[in-house]
Design a protein around this motif. Structure first.
Motif, short mmCIF file in Angstrom:
data_model
loop_
_atom_site.label_atom_id
_atom_site.label_comp_id
_atom_site.label_asym_id
_atom_site.label_seq_id
_atom_site.Cartn_x
_atom_site.Cartn_y
_atom_site.Cartn_z
N PHE A 11 37.16 -62.09 53.69
CA PHE A 11 36.42 -61.72 54.91
C PHE A 11 35.53 -62.56 55.34
CE2 PHE A 11 37.60 -58.17 51.65
CZ PHE A 11 38.11 -57.03 52.74
N THR A 56 32.28 -62.26 56.52
CA THR A 56 31.12 -62.28 55.82
C THR A 56 31.09 -61.35 54.59
OG1 THR A 56 30.21 -60.37 56.90
CG2 THR A 56 30.21 -62.07 58.13
N GLU A 80 30.96 -57.65 55.09
CA GLU A 80 32.24 -57.03 55.42
C GLU A 80 33.00 -56.76 54.13
OE1 GLU A 80 34.61 -59.28 58.32
OE2 GLU A 80 33.04 -59.07 59.82
N TYR A 81 33.03 -57.70 53.18
CA TYR A 81 33.51 -57.59 52.08
C TYR A 81 32.87 -56.17 51.17
CZ TYR A 81 34.38 -58.10 46.87
OH TYR A 81 34.89 -58.00 45.69
N LYS A 99 31.46 -53.60 52.32
CA LYS A 99 31.66 -52.43 53.18
C LYS A 99 33.11 -52.27 52.77
CE LYS A 99 31.65 -50.48 57.67
NZ LYS A 99 31.44 -50.89 59.24
N ALA A 100 34.03 -53.05 53.04
CA ALA A 100 35.47 -52.71 52.53
C ALA A 100 35.61 -52.37 50.99
CB ALA A 100 36.25 -53.89 52.90
#
Length: 120
Positions: free
Chosen positions: A66, A68, A71-72, A74-75
């Motif tokens: 990812f 950032t 983002e990791y 969140k995923a």
């Protein structure tokens, strides 16, 4: 979900209560098919074993995949939320199926007695 340990305790508790109801029905209510109720206890034990085994999930990506770290996270959060949601739906569906079979084994006159006792 708070953590996996609590989830596994809940699975054991729910399956134990369902199995207990099957055993009590088998022993205390005349006119029930003992073999079917024994099979329900076994299917409950099998459900517990499979559910405890499948209660762990692994996110197959790393933070390097990812742009950032946010983002990791969140995923990963979305993945776990979806995985546990599917797990709960499948577990609840199996429990509901076992309970429907249990209720089908109770004779009609006993169901009427139970309904009258519940309304008092």
């Amino acid at each position: 979900m708070a953590n996996k340990r609590i989830l596994k305790k809940q699975i054991k508790y729910i399956c134990g209560e369902v199995a207990l109801q099957c055993i009590l029905t088998r022993e205390c209510i005349d006119g029930t098919d003992r073999e079917k109720l024994n099979n329900l206890v076994l299917s409950t034990a099998d459900l517990q074993q499979k559910s405890l085994k499948n209660a762990s999930f692994a996110f197959d990506k790393t933070p390097k995949d990812f742009a950032t770290l946010a983002e990791y996270h969140k995923a990963a959060s979305a993945y776990y939320r979806q995985a546990y949601s599917v797990f709960h739906k499948e577990f609840n569906a199996h429990i509901q199926d076992i309970l429907k079979q249990l209720n089908a084994e109770i004779p009609a006159e006993q169901r009427e007695i139970n309904k009258k006792a519940a309304t008092k």
